[in-house]
Structures are given as structure tokens and as C-alpha cells.
Design a protein around this motif. Structure first.
Motif, mmCIF file in Angstrom:
data_model
loop_
_atom_site.group_PDB
_atom_site.id
_atom_site.type_symbol
_atom_site.label_atom_id
_atom_site.label_comp_id
_atom_site.label_asym_id
_atom_site.label_seq_id
_atom_site.Cartn_x
_atom_site.Cartn_y
_atom_site.Cartn_z
ATOM 1 N N LEU A 1 0.762 -1.176 0.015
ATOM 2 C CA LEU A 1 0.069 0.113 -0.063
ATOM 3 C C LEU A 1 0.958 1.355 0.021
ATOM 4 O O LEU A 1 1.910 1.213 1.013
ATOM 5 C CB LEU A 1 -0.723 0.016 1.155
ATOM 6 C CG LEU A 1 -2.059 -0.998 1.187
ATOM 7 C CD1 LEU A 1 -2.608 -0.997 2.642
ATOM 8 C CD2 LEU A 1 -3.069 -0.944 0.162
ATOM 9 N N PRO A 2 0.656 2.204 -1.001
ATOM 10 C CA PRO A 2 1.260 3.326 -0.732
ATOM 11 C C PRO A 2 1.596 4.152 0.596
ATOM 12 O O PRO A 2 2.733 4.546 0.937
ATOM 13 C CB PRO A 2 0.461 4.359 -1.581
ATOM 14 C CG PRO A 2 -0.171 3.511 -2.478
ATOM 15 C CD PRO A 2 -0.656 2.336 -1.720
ATOM 16 N N GLN A 3 0.676 4.131 1.660
ATOM 17 C CA GLN A 3 0.677 4.698 2.868
ATOM 18 C C GLN A 3 1.583 3.774 3.673
ATOM 19 O O GLN A 3 2.495 4.265 4.460
ATOM 20 C CB GLN A 3 -0.524 4.642 3.628
ATOM 21 C CG GLN A 3 -1.524 3.473 3.706
ATOM 22 C CD GLN A 3 -2.496 3.187 2.522
ATOM 23 O OE1 GLN A 3 -2.126 3.533 1.634
ATOM 24 N NE2 GLN A 3 -3.607 2.687 3.068
ATOM 25 N N GLN A 4 1.763 2.700 3.286
ATOM 26 C CA GLN A 4 2.791 1.598 3.925
ATOM 27 C C GLN A 4 4.418 1.964 3.588
ATOM 28 O O GLN A 4 5.244 1.920 4.246
ATOM 29 C CB GLN A 4 2.562 0.302 3.836
ATOM 30 C CG GLN A 4 1.399 -0.360 4.570
ATOM 31 C CD GLN A 4 1.132 -0.229 6.082
ATOM 32 O OE1 GLN A 4 2.303 0.172 6.608
ATOM 33 N NE2 GLN A 4 0.160 -0.454 6.629
ATOM 34 N N ILE B 1 6.695 -3.822 2.352
ATOM 35 C CA ILE B 1 5.896 -5.204 2.037
ATOM 36 C C ILE B 1 5.887 -6.151 3.573
ATOM 37 O O ILE B 1 4.596 -6.395 3.889
ATOM 38 C CB ILE B 1 6.613 -6.296 1.125
ATOM 39 C CG1 ILE B 1 6.272 -5.405 -0.263
ATOM 40 C CG2 ILE B 1 5.956 -7.563 1.077
ATOM 41 C CD1 ILE B 1 7.259 -6.311 -1.253
ATOM 42 N N LYS B 2 6.614 -6.014 4.565
ATOM 43 C CA LYS B 2 6.546 -6.764 5.648
ATOM 44 C C LYS B 2 5.786 -5.959 6.642
ATOM 45 O O LYS B 2 4.747 -6.514 7.101
ATOM 46 C CB LYS B 2 7.910 -6.540 6.135
ATOM 47 C CG LYS B 2 9.096 -7.591 5.629
ATOM 48 C CD LYS B 2 10.274 -7.750 6.303
ATOM 49 C CE LYS B 2 11.328 -8.777 5.923
ATOM 50 N NZ LYS B 2 12.567 -8.727 6.741
ATOM 51 N N THR B 3 5.693 -4.594 6.479
ATOM 52 C CA THR B 3 4.656 -3.844 7.231
ATOM 53 C C THR B 3 3.501 -4.164 7.095
ATOM 54 O O THR B 3 2.487 -4.318 7.622
ATOM 55 C CB THR B 3 5.034 -2.408 7.375
ATOM 56 O OG1 THR B 3 6.251 -2.200 7.739
ATOM 57 C CG2 THR B 3 4.182 -1.559 8.277
ATOM 58 N N ASP B 4 3.225 -4.282 5.426
ATOM 59 C CA ASP B 4 1.861 -4.402 4.706
ATOM 60 C C ASP B 4 1.215 -5.791 5.406
ATOM 61 O O ASP B 4 0.191 -5.851 5.539
ATOM 62 C CB ASP B 4 1.924 -4.396 3.403
ATOM 63 C CG ASP B 4 0.644 -3.898 2.675
ATOM 64 O OD1 ASP B 4 -0.069 -3.519 3.219
ATOM 65 O OD2 ASP B 4 0.823 -4.143 1.336
ATOM 66 N N VAL B 5 2.035 -6.662 5.150
ATOM 67 C CA VAL B 5 1.543 -8.138 5.723
ATOM 68 C C VAL B 5 1.256 -8.296 7.093
ATOM 69 O O VAL B 5 0.187 -8.700 7.618
ATOM 70 C CB VAL B 5 2.661 -9.133 5.318
ATOM 71 C CG1 VAL B 5 2.311 -10.381 5.939
ATOM 72 C CG2 VAL B 5 2.830 -9.132 3.929
ATOM 73 N N VAL C 1 9.736 -18.636 3.896
ATOM 74 C CA VAL C 1 9.718 -17.532 2.721
ATOM 75 C C VAL C 1 10.489 -16.243 3.469
ATOM 76 O O VAL C 1 10.280 -16.324 4.772
ATOM 77 C CB VAL C 1 8.153 -16.875 2.536
ATOM 78 C CG1 VAL C 1 8.295 -15.853 1.646
ATOM 79 C CG2 VAL C 1 7.414 -18.084 1.744
ATOM 80 N N SER C 2 11.315 -15.712 2.865
ATOM 81 C CA SER C 2 12.119 -14.680 3.195
ATOM 82 C C SER C 2 11.979 -13.546 2.177
ATOM 83 O O SER C 2 11.854 -13.881 0.962
ATOM 84 C CB SER C 2 13.645 -14.995 3.462
ATOM 85 O OG SER C 2 14.315 -15.436 2.164
ATOM 86 N N ILE C 3 12.054 -12.284 2.592
ATOM 87 C CA ILE C 3 11.867 -11.335 1.852
ATOM 88 C C ILE C 3 13.120 -10.402 1.885
ATOM 89 O O ILE C 3 13.714 -10.055 2.735
ATOM 90 C CB ILE C 3 10.700 -10.251 2.152
ATOM 91 C CG1 ILE C 3 9.577 -10.985 2.153
ATOM 92 C CG2 ILE C 3 10.661 -9.083 1.280
ATOM 93 C CD1 ILE C 3 8.319 -10.180 2.661
ATOM 94 N N LYS C 4 13.885 -10.157 0.506
ATOM 95 C CA LYS C 4 15.154 -9.555 0.614
ATOM 96 C C LYS C 4 15.173 -8.334 -0.372
ATOM 97 O O LYS C 4 14.224 -8.590 -1.338
ATOM 98 C CB LYS C 4 16.509 -10.688 0.417
ATOM 99 C CG LYS C 4 16.410 -11.733 1.476
ATOM 100 C CD LYS C 4 17.097 -11.485 2.536
ATOM 101 C CE LYS C 4 17.386 -12.655 3.162
ATOM 102 N NZ LYS C 4 17.836 -12.191 4.574
ATOM 103 N N HIS C 5 16.041 -7.625 -0.352
ATOM 104 C CA HIS C 5 16.286 -6.719 -1.390
ATOM 105 C C HIS C 5 17.292 -7.065 -2.305
ATOM 106 O O HIS C 5 18.018 -7.878 -1.896
ATOM 107 C CB HIS C 5 16.514 -5.219 -0.882
ATOM 108 C CG HIS C 5 17.586 -4.981 -0.202
ATOM 109 N ND1 HIS C 5 18.835 -4.737 -0.769
ATOM 110 C CD2 HIS C 5 17.828 -4.904 1.140
ATOM 111 C CE1 HIS C 5 19.582 -4.369 0.158
ATOM 112 N NE2 HIS C 5 19.009 -4.567 1.452
#
Length: 722
Positions: free
Chosen positions: A290-293, A380-384, A395-399
Motif C-alpha cells: 500500500l502506498p501509505q505503508q 511489504i513486511k509492514t503491509d503483511v 519464505v524470506s523477503i530480501k532486497h
């Protein structure tokens, strides 16, 4: 380019590093299985040493293992057989290193050893302890060590890790070092990007490790228990790729994005290359939260602006512009705001990602979600988390720039990644899933450059509710295909939006700015109040020197240059005029942002600690006085432009992308100050000749000439703190 297969064949026949492959020697407690292209690169390096050449290697995938293995291999082989390198005995070698891996040399150990003793000797370089007849690897991180001109040293090879900025900024020191000492060969190493560009013109032709280099050698056939990263890349590149494109065809969004793209290109062409629109365009293309996140996460990073703040800045620029520029910028801001509002309700990349997460939870296979940068990752982490969901344990989220190749993982790429990440030239796995809009599809395929057939897929086939249609072939997009890396962007303005809320302003002694007000009485009877940090233009009648000084430093007897009728400091008047023309404000904000970084560092450590840290990054400043003046703004910035970058490297590395613009701003403001000061000095001293001009902007100089009758020099009679 050197023949990779031929080099590997030579290395194999010579049993190069067979001790590591066989397990007789362990690295960090285990046998280390190298890639064939990796062994070829080591052979290339040894050939350069044998031929007494200067070798320059550029590689995005070697990492710390290359200096470790190069120095280890040369030292071990030359000790066992110096004739291999056409030497009659073994000579020491020197590693000009970067931080982080020197301690790992002790990890090379005989597997059967019970004494935990390293195989090779490494010692810090020290003139008092240097032993010419000892086969030692000496190491240093200080360019000053190259200035030693005592006894002559002889080195078989000098390895220079140019990933350390100190060495990049000290290349000329090697000339003097080489003149006094005897060095048989040099090996220089750097990773790609701005660091390589920084030195490429100063060094010989480089060997660049790219996909062609890695794939031009037959890959290892046996399974490795402890493969190096390069060997993992070889496994991936020689595998059958399974690439699935989830093409997100939200016609409304794509139309809006294409319209925004055309506006950006128009602005870029017609409005003097204005590039903040490019930054906003890229962020909207990549957004999977979300844009706000995103904005909540961006608010924590200097180098990452909030979407809303970028739009506000574009609107401000539109208001200050005229003609077609005002219309173009205004339209871009309005259209971008519409897209943000649309994505708050209809973000198909976000919806599809959440569905992918649902599917991943049903699988045991490790999955890595790859985002453009850290801000997108955290958003994305905050959004979830906001949805009261958890990220599945597999699952991991990386840049994109923090990843290593993992052949057993599935990598899900959220669109086009930055070039610097090398995530497409060197895929992180053969199992790839790519979420992209039709506009991203062709650039990604071109960058990935795989002959394998891909499979554009309907995202509705995965779990969860996905209501938008999808493109199901390569040719029926009907959309503009753009490569995001071809879109110019600048973070120079974007890093500034938090300054009003977070900056810590300091005085000349490095502490908080003096909040007091100073009442100044002039010899013409006028009184005026100034904040302690307010700059006044002073004039020394004996030396004719014009300076800007904080009000807190003004004393009785000083002379101030003012506009008589406006009771305004003359220099400040000229500054405001330059600001109104758009030439000065952004530059001053950039320089102030750089000072904010130093001020934050000053809150957490002493000036002496800051000096020591900058020294570690290659600075040659000799006292803390310079840092104090940088922080207070009493000097515009460092005389050595590389000190600007050293501050960023040490305290705000994610802002290195804006180094060039900050440095340009420092130089521009310094020149503006000096030249305006010189013009004022000439005018007051009666030396101003309207037929001659310095390089200062002609309009500014004309204003000085026009205002000559209004300029007055008033003397300070009294100063008191209110």
C-alpha cells in the motif's frame, strides 16, 4: 577476453588448489569446492604475477573470496616452488585490504591439524617488523604505509582491493612506492558500478567477469557439499531454467503509468532534464505494498522520499515555473496523485504477491521474495503485518543487493531490479517467478537473456482472489515497453524532505546552535536583532576582505555590508535573488543534508572519533577543526571533494548515489560565495569595472552594479545578547 576454458585446463593440470578441493586443507572448517571459472580466474591472476604484469579484475560475484584465495594461492605456491614465478626464492607479498576479511586468512588450516595453526603467515605491515627473507603475507589498510622510504622492500606481488575507497583515492601513492621499493607485479580488484568507473581510466584494460566468462568453461559435474558462491552461479547458469512470468495486466493502471511515462519523457526533454519525476515513476512501477505503508517506511530513510513528498516538491516546482513547464509538471503531479489513490484500492502487484505467499505456505520449498530496495522490502513486511498475517517460515523477503545465489530456492522477483544488483545477468536460481506489468516484461526478458522458453501465466491460477485479466502472449501487450534503468532519476532532492523535522543544527564548536538573540547597534543609530547563527556580510577595511560570519561572532568595530533602504544584509539579498531563480535553494539544501549527517554522527561520538573514522576511509584532515567548521557551516564544505564521499560512506552509505550532486553543490556554492564576495569587495574599494566580469552569473553581477548607490558599509558600535 581471456579463454576461460583454457585457463581452467591449465589450473586443473597443475592441480591448482587441489589441496582445498580434496579436503586436505579446509577453509572455515570444511573443504571448499570452487567453481571452474573461479579457478580459471585464479590462474589468470597467477599468470599476471608470473609475467610481472599489472592485472585489473572487475567482478560482481567474487566477493571477499577472490583476495583471500589469490593471496593464499600465491603465497603457498611461491613458497613451495618459487621458480614457478620465475623467482630464485620466495618473497613476501602485500595485501592492501578492505575491512572485514583479514581475520579469515587464519581459517585456512590443514584438516588433520590438532594445533589450530593457520597454514600461512599474515602480519600487519610494519617497517620495524618487516622481514625480507620471510615468506609472509603483509597486510595494510592505510595508504600512509606506502609512504615508507626507509629500507628497500621487495614484494613478489601486491594485491590492491579497490573496493576500499582509501585505495581508490590513493592510486598515485603506488607510483612513489614502486619507485623506491621493488614490486614484481600488482593485482587490482574492484566490483562493478561507480567504484569501477572511478578507477577504470587510471588502470590498464580490465578483465570483467560476466556471464560469458562464467559459461565459457565446462561446469563441475560432481555435487559439492560446500560450494563457493561462484560455483553456485555456475550450477544455476548451466541448469534448465524454469521461468514463470506473472504478467499483471491491469489496463487502467497500465494506461495511467504509460501516460505518466510520456509526461516524464517530455519533462526530461523540455525542462532542462528535471529528473525527480523519474524517481516517482520508478517507485510507482515497483510498488507491491500500500502506498501509505511505503511512505511510513520511507519516512525512516534519508535517501528514500515519501511518495507524497515527491509530489509536493513537483507541485512546488510547477508553481515556480512558467509556460509549458508549469503545465507539464502540474499534469505529472496530478496524474501521479491519481495513481497513488488508485493503488491504495487496486494494487494488483500487491494482491498477487499476497496470493503467492499463500501458495508458498503450502510448499516446503524455500522461497525468497526479491524487492527493488530496502524500503520496498520493509513496506511489504509492514503491509503483511497490518493484515494480521505472518510470513510463512519457508519464505524470506530480501532486497536485490543483499542476496547470494541459492540453486535450491525459488526466487520471486517483483519486477525490474536495479542494474547494480546483477540479479538478471547472474540469476540467483534457475527457478524464477517474475511479477511484472506488461511494460516491464520486455526489458526483463532482455536483461535476463535466457534462451529457455518462458511461460506468461494468468495470475488468477494461483491462490486468492485476483480479478484483473492478464496478457497471455509475448506480442499482444499493446503497451509502451520501457526499461526503468533508462529513466534518469535523482535522489538529490528526495533526501531532504525530513530535514525540517529531524535535523540537528550545530554551532562552530560542534554543539547545538546558539538559540539566543543578539542585538546589534550600528553607528548610524539603527538597532537590529539577529539569531546567533544568522550570517552577516562583514568587510575588513584594511585588507578589503569580505566574509560571511554568524551574528554571534560579530564585535564592536566590525563593518557590515547592507542595503541601506532595505536594512538588509547585501549578501543575503543576493542569495534570495538566486533562490528565486531556482539556482541556490536546492544546492544549499543538499549541502545542509550532508551537514545533518555529520551532526547526527556528532551526537553519537566525539569529533576525534569522527576524524578517526574518516581517516579509516582515506581522509587526510589533520585536526578536528575542519570537521567543526563543516558542521557549523562556517566553511561551505571540505577542500578535498572525496571527504564529502567519505562522510557518506562512513555514516550514510545508502546516500552514496547522491555524492556527485552534493559535491557539485558544495563547489557551486563555494564559487558563488567567493565570486560574489570579490565583486562586493571591488565595488566597495572602488575597483568595480563594469567592462570586466568574473565567472559569477551575469545577472547577479548586474544587480551588484545596479545597487551600488544603495550599498552602505555600517560600523558596529555595540553587541549584546538579549
Amino acid at each position: 577476453m581471456a579463454d576461460t576454458q583454457e585457463l581452467f585446463d591449465v589450473a586443473r593440470d597443475a592441480n591448482l588448489l587441489n589441496m582445498l578441493e580434496s579436503g586436505r586443507v579446509e577453509f572455515e572448517g570444511a573443504p571448499l569446492q570452487l567453481g571452474h571459472s573461479e579457478r580459471a580466474l585464479l590462474q589468470y591472476t597467477l599468470n599476471g604475477i608470473t609475467n610481472r604484469d599489472v592485472t585489473f579484475v572487475v567482478s560482481p560475484i567474487q566477493g571477499d573470496l577472490y583476495p583471500l584465495l589469490s593471496c593464499f594461492t600465491y603465497q603457498i605456491l611461491s613458497r613451495a616452488n618459487p621458480a614457478r614465478f620465475e623467482m630464485n626464492k620466495t618473497y613476501p607479498s602485500l595485501l592492501c585490504a578492505k575491512q572485514g576479511y583479514l581475520g579469515r586468512f587464519s581459517s585456512f588450516q590443514h584438516a588433520a591439524s590438532t594445533k589450530n595453526e593457520p597454514i600461512m603467515r599474515r602480519e600487519p605491515l610494519s617497517p620495524s617488523k618487516f622481514k625480507q627473507n620471510r615468506p609472509t603475507l603483509y597486510s595494510t589498510q592505510s595508504p600512509e604505509d606506502l609512504e615508507y622510504r626507509g629500507d628497500e622492500w621487495l614484494f613478489g606481488n601486491v594485491f590492491v582491493d579497490l573496493r576500499n575507497e582509501k585505495w581508490r583515492s590513493s592510486l598515485l601513492k603506488f607510483d612513489g612506492f614502486n619507485d623506491h621499493h621493488r614490486v614484481c607485479s600488482y593485482t587490482f580488484f574492484v566490483d562493478p558500478g561507480w567504484a569501477a568507473r572511478d578507477v577504470r581510466d587510471k588502470l590498464p584494460d580490465a578483465l570483467t567477469v560476466n556471464r560469458e566468462w562464467v559459461m565459457d568453461v565446462e561446469p563441475p559435474s560432481e555435487t559439492a557439499s560446500n560450494p563457493s558462491p561462484v560455483r553456485r552461479y555456475e550450477t544455476i547458469l548451466n541448469s534448465d531454467f524454469d521461468v514463470e512470468y506473472l504478467i499483471l495486466s491491469d489496463e487502467t493502471f497500465v494506461e495511467k503509468l504509460e501516460s505518466l511515462y510520456h509526461l516524464h519523457k517530455q519533462i526530461e526533454t523540455e525542462y532542462d532534464g528535471y529528473v525527480r519525476t523519474g524517481r516517482l515513476f520508478k517507485e510507482l512501477s515497483a510498488l507491491a505494498a500500500l502506498p501509505q505503508q511505503f511512505d511510513a517506511t520511507a519516512g525512516m530513510k534519508y535517501s528514500q522520499p515519501k511518495l507524497g513528498r515527491i509530489i509536493e516538491a513537483i507541485e512546488e516546482r510547477a508553481a515556480a515555473a512558467s509556460g509549458s513547464a508549469r503545465g507539464l509538471l502540474g499534469s505529472f503531479a496530478n496524474d501521479a496523485q491519481e495513481i497513488i489513490e488508485y493503488l491504495s484500492e487496486n494494487n494488483l502487484k500487491r494482491t498477487t504477491l499476497h496470493s503467492v505467499l499463500n501458495d508458498a505456505a503450502e510448499s516446503s520449498k524455500p522461497v525468497t521474495i526479491v524487492t527493488k530496495n530496502e524500503t520496498h522490502k520493509n513496506a511489504i513486511k509492514t503491509d503483511v503485518e497490518q493484515l494480521s498475517r505472518s510470513i510463512p517460515p519457508n519464505v524470506s523477503i530480501k532486497h536485490a543487493t543483499e542476496l547470494e545465489p541459492m540453486p535450491s530456492h525459488q526466487f520471486i522477483m517483483l519486477g525490474l531490479m536495479p542494474y547494480a544488483a546483477n540479479a538478471f545477468e547472474f540469476p540467483l536460481s534457475a527457478d524464477l517467478k517474475i511479477l511484472c506489468y506488461p511494460t516491464e516484461y520486455d526489458p526483463i526478458k532482455k536483461r535476463l537473456n535466457l534462451s529457455t522458453a518462458d511461460s506468461p501465466t494468468d495470475p488468477s491460477a494461483i491462490s486468492g482472489e485476483v480479478t484483473k485479466s492478464t496478457v497471455n502472449s509475448d506480442s499482444d501487450h499493446g503497451t509502451v515497453s520501457f526499461d526503468l534503468d533508462d529513466i534518469k532519476e535523482s535522489i538529490s532532492e528526495d533526501i531532504l524532505e525530513q530535514r525540517e523535522e529531524t535535523s540537528v543544527v550545530e554551532s562552530s564548536d560542534g554543539q547545538s546552535r546558539d538559540p539566543d538573540t543578539y542585538v546589534v547597534t550600528f553607528d548610524n543609530g539603527l538597532q537590529e536583532s539577529f539569531q546567533g547563527g544568522r550570517r552577516l556580510t562583514t568587510y575588513n577595511k584594511s585588507t578589503h576582505e569580505v566574509r560571511k560570519r554568524p551574528a554571534r561572532t560579530i564585535e564592536a568595530g566590525d563593518s557590515i555590508v547592507r542595503l541601506g533602504d532595505a536594512e538588509q544584509d547585501f549578501y543575503e539579498y543576493l542569495r534570495e535573488k538566486e533562490k528565486s531563480r531556482g539556482n541556490l535553494d536546492e544546492k544549499e539544501q543538499l549541502v545542509e543534508y550532508w551537514r545533518d549527517i555529520l551532526r547526527t554522527a556528532r551526537e553519537e561520538s566525539s569529533l576525534e572519533d569522527i576524524q578517526a573514522t574518516l581517516d579509516e576511509h582515506g581522509s587526510s584532515i589533520e585536526s578536528t577543526a575542519a570537521i567543526r567548521l563543516w558542521i557549523s557551516g562556517e566553511t561551505t564544505g571540505p577542500q578535498d571533494p572525496k571527504d564529502v564521499r567519505r562522510v557518506l560512506e562512513a555514516y550514510q552509505p545508502d546516500a552514496l548515489g547522491v555524492y556527485d550532486e552534493i559535491n557539485t553543490a558544495v563547489e557551486w556554492i563555494r564559487e558563488f560565495n567567493e565570486q560574489v564576495g570579490e565583486e562586493i569587495r571591488k565595488l566597495i574599494a572602488g575597483e568595480l569595472d563594469s567592462r570586466k566580469s568574473l565567472d559569477v552569473d551575469g545577472d547577479v553581477r548586474q544587480r551588484i552594479i545596479e545597487l551600488r548607490e544603495k550599498i552602505e558599509v555600517v560600523q558596529v558600535e555595540d553587541v549584546r545578547k538579549q
